[in-house]
Structure formats: structure tokens, C-alpha cells
Write a protein that holds these residues in place. Structure first.
Motif, PDB file in Angstrom:
ATOM      1  N   LEU A   1       0.838  -1.202   0.000  1.00 28.70           N
ATOM      2  CA  LEU A   1       0.000   0.000   0.000  1.00 28.70           C
ATOM      3  C   LEU A   1       0.869   1.246   0.000  1.00 28.70           C
ATOM      4  O   LEU A   1       2.056   1.209   0.330  1.00 28.70           O
ATOM      5  CB  LEU A   1      -0.968   0.003   1.179  1.00 28.70           C
ATOM      6  N   ALA A   2       0.243   2.342  -0.388  1.00 32.11           N
ATOM      7  CA  ALA A   2       0.889   3.658  -0.368  1.00 32.11           C
ATOM      8  C   ALA A   2       0.522   4.330   0.944  1.00 32.11           C
ATOM      9  O   ALA A   2      -0.633   4.740   1.130  1.00 32.11           O
ATOM     10  CB  ALA A   2       0.423   4.494  -1.553  1.00 32.11           C
ATOM     11  N   PRO A   3       1.454   4.463   1.884  1.00 30.64           N
ATOM     12  CA  PRO A   3       1.087   4.959   3.215  1.00 30.64           C
ATOM     13  C   PRO A   3       0.654   6.413   3.229  1.00 30.64           C
ATOM     14  O   PRO A   3       0.032   6.866   4.200  1.00 30.64           O
ATOM     15  CB  PRO A   3       2.369   4.746   4.028  1.00 30.64           C
ATOM     16  N   GLU A   4       0.961   7.161   2.146  1.00 32.86           N
ATOM     17  CA  GLU A   4       0.583   8.573   2.115  1.00 32.86           C
ATOM     18  C   GLU A   4      -0.889   8.790   1.767  1.00 32.86           C
ATOM     19  O   GLU A   4      -1.406   9.906   1.906  1.00 32.86           O
ATOM     20  CB  GLU A   4       1.470   9.335   1.116  1.00 32.86           C
ATOM     21  N   ARG A   5      -1.589   7.735   1.323  1.00 32.68           N
ATOM     22  CA  ARG A   5      -3.011   7.873   1.022  1.00 32.68           C
ATOM     23  C   ARG A   5      -3.795   8.159   2.300  1.00 32.68           C
ATOM     24  O   ARG A   5      -3.364   7.821   3.414  1.00 32.68           O
ATOM     25  CB  ARG A   5      -3.554   6.604   0.362  1.00 32.68           C
ATOM     26  N   GLU A   6      -4.953   8.782   2.151  1.00 29.91           N
ATOM     27  CA  GLU A   6      -5.809   9.040   3.311  1.00 29.91           C
ATOM     28  C   GLU A   6      -6.132   7.716   3.999  1.00 29.91           C
ATOM     29  O   GLU A   6      -6.452   6.727   3.331  1.00 29.91           O
ATOM     30  CB  GLU A   6      -7.095   9.743   2.880  1.00 29.91           C
ATOM     31  N   HIS A   7      -6.010   7.683   5.321  1.00 31.26           N
ATOM     32  CA  HIS A   7      -6.180   6.488   6.157  1.00 31.26           C
ATOM     33  C   HIS A   7      -5.001   5.511   6.032  1.00 31.26           C
ATOM     34  O   HIS A   7      -5.065   4.405   6.584  1.00 31.26           O
ATOM     35  CB  HIS A   7      -7.480   5.738   5.834  1.00 31.26           C
ATOM     36  N   GLY A   8      -3.932   5.914   5.329  1.00 30.81           N
ATOM     37  CA  GLY A   8      -2.836   4.986   5.077  1.00 30.81           C
ATOM     38  C   GLY A   8      -2.157   4.492   6.341  1.00 30.81           C
ATOM     39  O   GLY A   8      -1.943   3.288   6.512  1.00 30.81           O
ATOM     40  N   MET A   9      -1.787   5.402   7.226  1.00 30.82           N
ATOM     41  CA  MET A   9      -1.093   4.988   8.452  1.00 30.82           C
ATOM     42  C   MET A   9      -2.009   4.172   9.348  1.00 30.82           C
ATOM     43  O   MET A   9      -1.582   3.188   9.976  1.00 30.82           O
ATOM     44  CB  MET A   9      -0.566   6.206   9.194  1.00 30.82           C
ATOM     45  N   GLU A  10      -3.272   4.557   9.395  1.00 34.82           N
ATOM     46  CA  GLU A  10      -4.246   3.801  10.182  1.00 34.82           C
ATOM     47  C   GLU A  10      -4.352   2.367   9.638  1.00 34.82           C
ATOM     48  O   GLU A  10      -4.422   1.396  10.404  1.00 34.82           O
ATOM     49  CB  GLU A  10      -5.601   4.502  10.104  1.00 34.82           C
ATOM     50  N   ALA A  11      -4.329   2.231   8.302  1.00 34.08           N
ATOM     51  CA  ALA A  11      -4.409   0.903   7.696  1.00 34.08           C
ATOM     52  C   ALA A  11      -3.167   0.072   8.007  1.00 34.08           C
ATOM     53  O   ALA A  11      -3.266  -1.129   8.271  1.00 34.08           O
ATOM     54  CB  ALA A  11      -4.591   1.034   6.188  1.00 34.08           C
ATOM     55  N   VAL A  12      -1.990   0.712   7.969  1.00 32.20           N
ATOM     56  CA  VAL A  12      -0.763  -0.005   8.318  1.00 32.20           C
ATOM     57  C   VAL A  12      -0.880  -0.599   9.716  1.00 32.20           C
ATOM     58  O   VAL A  12      -0.580  -1.781   9.945  1.00 32.20           O
ATOM     59  CB  VAL A  12       0.462   0.920   8.215  1.00 32.20           C
ATOM     60  N   ARG A  13      -1.327   0.211  10.657  1.00 32.68           N
ATOM     61  CA  ARG A  13      -1.447  -0.266  12.039  1.00 32.68           C
ATOM     62  C   ARG A  13      -2.479  -1.382  12.162  1.00 32.68           C
ATOM     63  O   ARG A  13      -2.261  -2.368  12.874  1.00 32.68           O
ATOM     64  CB  ARG A  13      -1.789   0.898  12.960  1.00 32.68           C
ATOM     65  N   ARG A  14      -3.609  -1.257  11.446  1.00 35.15           N
ATOM     66  CA  ARG A  14      -4.660  -2.269  11.549  1.00 35.15           C
ATOM     67  C   ARG A  14      -4.209  -3.593  10.943  1.00 35.15           C
ATOM     68  O   ARG A  14      -4.418  -4.665  11.519  1.00 35.15           O
ATOM     69  CB  ARG A  14      -5.930  -1.787  10.847  1.00 35.15           C
ATOM     70  N   PHE A  15      -3.598  -3.538   9.768  1.00 34.37           N
ATOM     71  CA  PHE A  15      -3.122  -4.774   9.157  1.00 34.37           C
ATOM     72  C   PHE A  15      -2.060  -5.433  10.028  1.00 34.37           C
ATOM     73  O   PHE A  15      -2.075  -6.656  10.233  1.00 34.37           O
ATOM     74  CB  PHE A  15      -2.566  -4.495   7.760  1.00 34.37           C
ATOM     75  N   ALA A  16      -1.115  -4.656  10.542  1.00 35.70           N
ATOM     76  CA  ALA A  16      -0.069  -5.220  11.385  1.00 35.70           C
ATOM     77  C   ALA A  16      -0.661  -5.870  12.627  1.00 35.70           C
ATOM     78  O   ALA A  16      -0.226  -6.959  13.037  1.00 35.70           O
ATOM     79  CB  ALA A  16       0.940  -4.147  11.770  1.00 35.70           C
ATOM     80  N   ALA A  17      -1.672  -5.236  13.211  1.00 35.68           N
ATOM     81  CA  ALA A  17      -2.318  -5.796  14.400  1.00 35.68           C
ATOM     82  C   ALA A  17      -3.021  -7.109  14.086  1.00 35.68           C
ATOM     83  O   ALA A  17      -3.171  -7.970  14.957  1.00 35.68           O
ATOM     84  CB  ALA A  17      -3.316  -4.792  14.975  1.00 35.68           C
ATOM     85  N   ALA A  18      -3.436  -7.282  12.815  1.00 33.68           N
ATOM     86  CA  ALA A  18      -4.124  -8.504  12.395  1.00 33.68           C
ATOM     87  C   ALA A  18      -3.148  -9.601  11.963  1.00 33.68           C
ATOM     88  O   ALA A  18      -3.584 -10.661  11.502  1.00 33.68           O
ATOM     89  CB  ALA A  18      -5.089  -8.185  11.260  1.00 33.68           C
ATOM     90  N   GLY A  19      -1.846  -9.346  12.094  1.00 35.54           N
ATOM     91  CA  GLY A  19      -0.855 -10.345  11.728  1.00 35.54           C
ATOM     92  C   GLY A  19      -0.434 -10.309  10.278  1.00 35.54           C
ATOM     93  O   GLY A  19       0.275 -11.206   9.812  1.00 35.54           O
ATOM     94  N   VAL A  20      -0.857  -9.270   9.559  1.00 32.70           N
ATOM     95  CA  VAL A  20      -0.462  -9.080   8.159  1.00 32.70           C
ATOM     96  C   VAL A  20       0.774  -8.187   8.136  1.00 32.70           C
ATOM     97  O   VAL A  20       0.896  -7.270   8.957  1.00 32.70           O
ATOM     98  CB  VAL A  20      -1.612  -8.429   7.359  1.00 32.70           C
ATOM     99  N   VAL A  21       1.688  -8.422   7.196  1.00 30.92           N
ATOM    100  CA  VAL A  21       2.872  -7.576   7.061  1.00 30.92           C
ATOM    101  C   VAL A  21       2.593  -6.517   5.994  1.00 30.92           C
ATOM    102  O   VAL A  21       2.562  -6.837   4.803  1.00 30.92           O
ATOM    103  CB  VAL A  21       4.118  -8.392   6.688  1.00 30.92           C
ATOM    104  N   PRO A  22       2.378  -5.260   6.369  1.00 35.08           N
ATOM    105  CA  PRO A  22       2.213  -4.219   5.361  1.00 35.08           C
ATOM    106  C   PRO A  22       3.540  -3.957   4.651  1.00 35.08           C
ATOM    107  O   PRO A  22       4.611  -4.023   5.258  1.00 35.08           O
ATOM    108  CB  PRO A  22       1.776  -2.987   6.173  1.00 35.08           C
TER     109      PRO A  22
END
Length: 417
Positions: A198-219
């Protein structure tokens, strides 16, 4: 009699969906993995796991007796060839005219080609599509992950990519990683999503990184316009990968360094690199290998044309033309994946880039496994991946020491070729 493609796929699929072979030993080999090279080696396998390794005929005879004697144990003479770990590709889209987006038949066909060429484990990459199509494709990969050991799970390359760095992805399907979209994808994968680019600069990008990582996914940071600071924040938020370094991202600049130095200087990050000399030229490949020793993972980004003649193919819904083995979109000429296999990537690393054998093998085995914790005992593979050592999965290749061509393949103790 030569097998047809359909017969090969059926045979390989049956091997993957069956049980491990009876105990066997490979002798008279040169063991080569990330820990180094050992001539005169033998490797013993039982129940799909390497149970012992050594050198010398006396120790070998003792081991064969321990496993039940020569009448019960198959002894394979490697004839002085290399024995290496099976290759692990964490970013590939297909082969043999089929994509991993094509459902069960596509998965079985594309996996057969890669497996026969030494890629014993693969994270199946899914291209950007409408969200409901991506959800269905995730469910197909989930089923394959539970049915066969060689499928490690899925990698979503999209839909949360930067429009300006879309590469061969359908711009009409790109979108922001809103919480609702993130949850839909996680639900469809149901614990089998390993990686998302994913492109972390997109709107909600950082929030998505944290959510995926918390779910055991490697962003994975990639297909992005992120600057150095944004990329660094994404890695701090839980991103653990960089998708195909140099491609589909800001290049290096001495006053605007971009995301590459952020990945190179962070010891937590594994960096993908497409070693085909086309996506990245050899001088840049040699430079990139020095950025992060032991953290470079060779990936193929292989698409449906892999293992096929030049011609017209599809990447998702987009038309692709392959000329001289290089895939480009018909619409705008953008690079559209590759026809690379890891067997060739390792050969290129040694013969063209001057990489040591152990380091080249590490980049195709232990390092990609480590990106997901598969280098340790884990719930997905059970035994760890990436080394020829006791306790590791019996993912083994017998390869020619001169050409580095793959001659024989085992995955989880199942002989494929």
C-alpha cells in the motif's frame, strides 16, 4: 512419453495434497544454504522434516540403520550436485498462462510451473480488482492454503496504491484504505493474508498499516509517492516490507531521499528486489544488494506469461504484450510484472552480479521466509523454512553446481520431480 501440461498439473497437485514420502536420504551432495557450503554432505528426511544432516559414509550408514535400514529407506545419490533449501517467492502473480486470480485451476497450474523450477513455497499475489472480486480471490487462496503446504497465503498488491505509481494496476479500482475496506479484505482472507502493498501517504494509510499489522499481516511500502519521513513513519507503524525496491516508487535523490533509504536503514524491514536485469539494471542491482545485507529477498513478480512464448496475455483485466520475455501493458507500455523465476534469479545473482552462492541462496530462501516469521516454528508451516538443517521443513532442491539449474524438488518431504 512426455507429459502434457494437464498431466503435470494433476501430478504436482496430487503430490501437494498427499502425505509426505517415506523416509529418505540424499547422499554425496554439496550442502549450500545461508549458513555456508559443506561438501560430502548427506541429508536425512522423515515425516516431511529434515531429521539429521552430516558428512561421511560412516555417519550415513548409522542414520539409515536408525530409520529402519536400507530396505525401508530410499537412498538418493546426488552425484556431487548441490542440495539447497527450496526457494520461497513472496511476490508472484502466476505462470503457464494462468494467474493466481483465476481461482483453483489457475492456482494449481501456476504453482506447478514454479514448483517444478524450485519454488517450493509461494505467497500468491493478487492484482488490483474491484473489491468484491478481490474478496473472492482471497477466499480461493485461503482454500488452497489449507489444502496444500506449498501455498503460504496471499499478498494483495492493491487496491490502496498511489495513482501516480500505479504501474500495471487498473486506475479505476484504486482507492483509499478506509476502515470498512480494510475489514472486508481481512474478513475474506480469514487469517491467510500475509502481506499487503500500500501507499502509506493515502488518506487512512497509516491507520491501515497499524490495523493490518495488528491482524498479523505484514504491510509493505510500495507503489507509492511517500517521501522519506512518511516511509519511516510507516515502518514505525508496523510495515515490515518494501515492495520491489526501485520500481513504482520515488527514486533516490540527494536532497529528497524518498522511501528507499528509510527501508535500507531500518533493520526490521525486508526489501524485495526483482533480479531480472530489466526491472532493475545490473549496476543498480549490485548497489541495492549492498544497501541491506541479509535483508534482500529476491522476488519474481511473475505473471501469467511466465513459462510461455512471447505474445498477448492478461494481467487482471488489462491487456499485456510480452516481447523478448518482457511484459508491458498494451495501453501505455508500463512494465506489467515479469516472466522471471527464482531459479533464474539465483543464477543471475551468482553468474552476473558476482554474489556469493550462500548469499544468493539466502536471498531466495531464508530472507523471504523471515519476512513472515516462517524461519522459525510457526502455525502456518509447522517446521521452519529456509535452511538445510535438522528440524527444518524438507523443502529440498538438487541443483547443478555449474548452471544452478534445478534437477529434483521436494516440498515438505513430497517429491515433485
Amino acid at each position: 512419453m512426455t507429459e502434457t501440461r494437464e498431466q503435470v498439473v494433476a501430478r504436482v497437485t496430487a503430490a501437494m495434497e498427499g502425505g509426505a514420502d517415506d523416509p529418505f536420504v540424499i547422499r554425496n551432495a554439496v550442502k549450500a544454504d545461508a549458513r555456508g557450503v559443506l561438501p560430502g554432505a548427506w541429508v536425512s528426511v522423515a515425516d516431511g522434516v529434515i531429521d539429521a544432516m552430516g558428512a561421511g559414509d560412516a555417519d550415513l550408514e548409522t542414520r539409515v540403520a536408525h530409520l529402519g535400514g536400507p530396505d525401508r529407506v530410499t537412498v538418493i545419490d546426488a552425484g556431487g550436485m548441490l542440495v539447497t533449501p527450496g526457494y520461497v517467492d513472496i511476490h508472484a502473480h502466476g505462470a503457464w498462462e494462468r494467474s493466481f486470480d483465476d481461482g483453483p485451476d489457475g492456482i494449481a497450474t501456476a504453482r506447478a510451473w514454479h514448483l517444478l523450477h524450485g519454488t517450493t513455497r509461494q505467497v500468491l499475489s493478487l492484482i488490483t480488482n474491484p473489491l468484491d472480486v478481490m474478496e473472492e480471490n482471497l477466499r480461493h487462496v485461503k482454500a488452497a492454503t489449507h489444502a496444500r503446504p506449498d501455498v503460504l497465503g496471499s499478498h494483495l498488491e492493491g487496491p490502496f496504491l498511489a495513482l501516480s505509481r500505479k504501474g500495471a494496476h487498473d486506475p479505476n479500482c484504486l482507492c483509499d484504505p478506509t476502515p470498512e475496506r480494510v475489514e472486508r479484505l481481512l474478513k475474506a482472507a480469514d487469517g491467510t493474508l500475509r502481506q499487503i502493498t500500500l501507499a502509506p501517504e493515502r488518506e487512512h494509510g497509516m491507520e491501515a498499516v497499524r490495523r493490518f499489522a495488528a491482524a498479523g499481516v505484514v504491510p509493505a511500502v510500495g507503489h507509492c509517492d511517500a517521501d522519506y519521513g512518511v516511509a519511516k513513519r510507516a515502518f514505525d507503524a508496523g510495515a515490515g516490507l518494501m515492495t520491489h525496491m526501485f520500481n513504482a516508487m520515488n527514486g533516490l535523490h540527494h536532497r529528497d531521499p524518498g522511501p528507499i533509504p528509510a527501508a535500507a536503514e531500518d533493520p526490521r524491514v525486508v526489501i524485495e528486489l526483482i533480479n531480472d536485469g530489466f526491472h532493475v539494471a545490473n549496476p543498480a542491482l549490485r548497489l541495492g544488494l549492498k544497501f541491506a545485507p541479509h535483508r534482500i529477498a529476491f522476488v519474481t513478480d511473475a505473471m501469467a506469461a511466465t513459462g510461455c512464448p512471447d505474445g498477448a496475455y492478461k494481467l487482471g483485466a488489462l491487456d499485456v504484450n510480452v516481447v523478448d520475455g518482457h511484459a508491458r501493458l498494451v495501453s501505455n507500455g508500463a512494465i506489467a510484472g515479469s516472466t522471471l523465476i527464482l531459479e533464474v534469479a539465483v543464477r543471475r545473482a551468482v553468474h552476473e552480479l558476482g554474489m556469493g552462492l550462500a548469499d544468493a541462496i539466502e536471498a531466495a530462501t531464508l530472507t523471504p521466509a523471515r519476512a513472515f516469521g516462517f524461519d522459525r516454528p510457526n502455525p502456518v508451516t509447522g517446521a521452519p523454512l529456509g535452511l538445510v538443517a535438522p528440524g527444518y521443513a524438507a523443502d529440498l532442491l538438487v541443483t547443478d553446481p555449474g548452471t544452478l539449474g534445478v534437477r529434483h524438488v521436494w516440498c515438505a518431504g513430497r517429491r515433485v520431480s
